[in-house]
Design an enzyme around this catalytic site. Structure first.
Site, PDB file in Angstrom:
ATOM      1  N   LYS A 164       0.864  -1.179   0.000  1.00  0.00           N
ATOM      2  CA  LYS A 164       0.000   0.000   0.000  1.00  0.00           C
ATOM      3  C   LYS A 164       0.903   1.231   0.000  1.00  0.00           C
ATOM      4  O   LYS A 164       1.625   1.462   0.980  1.00  0.00           O
ATOM      5  CB  LYS A 164      -0.886  -0.010   1.247  1.00  0.00           C
ATOM      6  N   GLU A 219      -2.228  -0.503  -8.861  1.00  0.00           N
ATOM      7  CA  GLU A 219      -3.680  -0.544  -8.691  1.00  0.00           C
ATOM      8  C   GLU A 219      -4.204   0.843  -8.332  1.00  0.00           C
ATOM      9  O   GLU A 219      -3.651   1.509  -7.462  1.00  0.00           O
ATOM     10  CB  GLU A 219      -4.001  -1.566  -7.587  1.00  0.00           C
ATOM     11  N   ASP A 244      -9.772  -0.423  -9.385  1.00  0.00           N
ATOM     12  CA  ASP A 244     -10.453  -1.019  -8.228  1.00  0.00           C
ATOM     13  C   ASP A 244     -11.654  -0.147  -7.859  1.00  0.00           C
ATOM     14  O   ASP A 244     -12.768  -0.383  -8.345  1.00  0.00           O
ATOM     15  CB  ASP A 244      -9.468  -1.183  -7.055  1.00  0.00           C
TER      16      ASP A 244
HETATM   17  C1  MUC Z   1      -8.345  -2.466  -1.861  1.00  0.00           C
HETATM   18  O1  MUC Z   1      -7.811  -3.257  -2.623  1.00  0.00           O
HETATM   19  O2  MUC Z   1      -8.276  -1.272  -2.094  1.00  0.00           O
HETATM   20  C2  MUC Z   1      -9.221  -3.401   1.625  1.00  0.00           C
HETATM   21  C3  MUC Z   1      -8.268  -4.123   2.198  1.00  0.00           C
HETATM   22  C4  MUC Z   1      -7.041  -3.800   1.652  1.00  0.00           C
HETATM   23  O3  MUC Z   1      -5.953  -4.259   1.953  1.00  0.00           O
HETATM   24  O4  MUC Z   1      -7.240  -2.845   0.709  1.00  0.00           O
HETATM   25  C5  MUC Z   1      -8.627  -2.573   0.611  1.00  0.00           C
HETATM   26  C6  MUC Z   1      -9.140  -2.984  -0.699  1.00  0.00           C
HETATM   27 MG    MG Z   2      -7.446  -1.698  -4.134  1.00  0.00          MG
END
Ligand code: MUC
Ligand code: MG
Length: 371
Positions: A164, A219, A244
């Protein structure tokens, strides 16, 4: 068969560690659990996951929509008439897709249990009995993420990772993902999720930098409403661009697929408003040449089993799945057949989703609606 009674319960669950996304840091997790009872004694389970700052609604709001609007529209109806159930819910209230997802999920569970089959059987049957797993690295701490990834590799539960990187400085995010990629063995793969945090100009330089760093997928780099920016970025990106948050409805899937505004799509049962609609979105996307990734909203045992069953029926699941909810949650209120082994999730066999609520655990984790 008729729906006689529907209950919804908010539950608060602990996570093994805080989960940091661009928009929020999850210290714990909240689910709304739906139990649907019929006049024939068959009970179905549904679940929706609330991530504050990510979802458009709070758990209390979701519960109110279920209890006060959607459940009354479904009482007395045959839960096995799935498209009819969806039409009734759409007539009762616009949007609110996660609430509709939880109720439709319970209907699917009942329809499959009534036939004594797995819910996958209702969607054409399985094309795979294992789903390749991905783990999300979301501590924002490079060293901690690397250690976590190494542990997963050692346990043979995950070899694909997603970092992330929507939090803070974009360059620092790119460097963090690259450092993680470099610290892991060649056989591991690393992707990133920006969760909409960049603008197009940032994404223009950052995506080639991710490519140079060995990252396979980016993403949702820009805002969910920016389809033009997504299309331009996809047109020039050297790596796979995945949508997404931007794609929730079949119409949005159509718009993205027909204009090739992304290369791949993360599907989620909660986001699309149920299993039927998720299948619909996945099939539209695949017909438009988009590769599919089985997403999560960190569902517990019920929702994860439901997602796994549906994902097992999709002919193309090129990017595997991230159904790691039960691996991140310390507690759950249901028992299930979920098993993780050899880098994959073994698909539950049912009947229905193969999950059962534990009444004692439900009572223990029950949280009253706020306000
Ligand atoms: C996402 O892919 O944006 C919910 C859990 C996670 O790790 O990310 C979000 C979903
Ligand atoms: Mg996502």
């Amino acid at each position: 068969m008729k729906i006689e009674r529907i209950t919804s319960t908010i539950v608060g669950l602990r996570l093994r560690r805080a989960h940091r996304l661009a928009m929020t840091t999850m210290a714990g997790h909240t689910l709304v659990v739906v139990q649907m009872h019929t006049d024939e004694g068959v009970t179905g389970l549904g679940e929706l996951s609330i991530i504050a700052g990510y979802n458009e609604m709070s758990a209390s709001a979701a519960k109110a929509v279920i209890d006060e609007v959607l459940a009354p529209a479904l009482l007395g109806q045959d839960p096995r008439r799935l498209w009819h159930v969806l039409a009734l819910m759409d007539r009762a209230i616009k949007g609110n897709l996660p609430c509709k997802a939880a109720l439709e999920m319970a209907c699917v569970d009942i329809a499959a249990r009534a036939l004594g089959v797995s819910s996958a059987a209702l969607f054409g049957g399985t094309v795979r009995d294992r789903l390749e797993m991905l783990w999300v690295l979301a501590t924002s701490d490079t060293q901690q993420d690397i250690e976590e990834a190494r542990q997963k590799l050692g346990e043979r539960t995950h070899r694909h990772f997603l970092v992330k990187i929507g939090i803070g400085n974009p360059l620092e995010g790119v460097q963090r993902a690259t450092a993680i990629r470099n610290a892991l063995p060649e056989a591991a793969t690393v992707r990133v999720d920006v969760n909409q945090a960049w603008d197009e100009a940032t994404a223009r330089w950052a995506i080639p930098a991710l490519h140079a760093g060995g990252i396979a997928v980016v993403e949702q780099p820009v805002h969910a409403a920016s389809i033009d920016a997504m299309r331009r970025l996809t047109g020039t990106s050297p790596i796979t661009v995945m949508a997404d948050e931007a794609v929730a409805t079949p119409q949005e899937a159509m718009a993205y697929a027909s204009t090739h505004a992304c290369d791949a799509l993360s599907i989620k049962v909660t986001k699309h408003g149920g299993l039927l609609r998720t299948a619909q979105v996945a099939h539209i996307a695949a017909a438009g040449g988009l590769a599919i990734f089985g997403g999560t909203m960190i569902e517990g045992a019920i929702g994860t089993s439901a997602c796994a069953q549906l994902y097992s029926t999709l002919p193309d699941l090129h990017w595997g799945c991230q159904l790691f909810g039960p691996q991140l949650l310390v507690d759950d209120i249901a028992t299930s057949q979920l098993r993780y082994e050899d880098f994959a999730l073994v698909v539950p066999t049912g009947p229905g989703f193969g999950a059962t609520v534990d009444p004692e655990r439900l009572a223990y984790h029950h949280r009253r609606p706020a306000g």
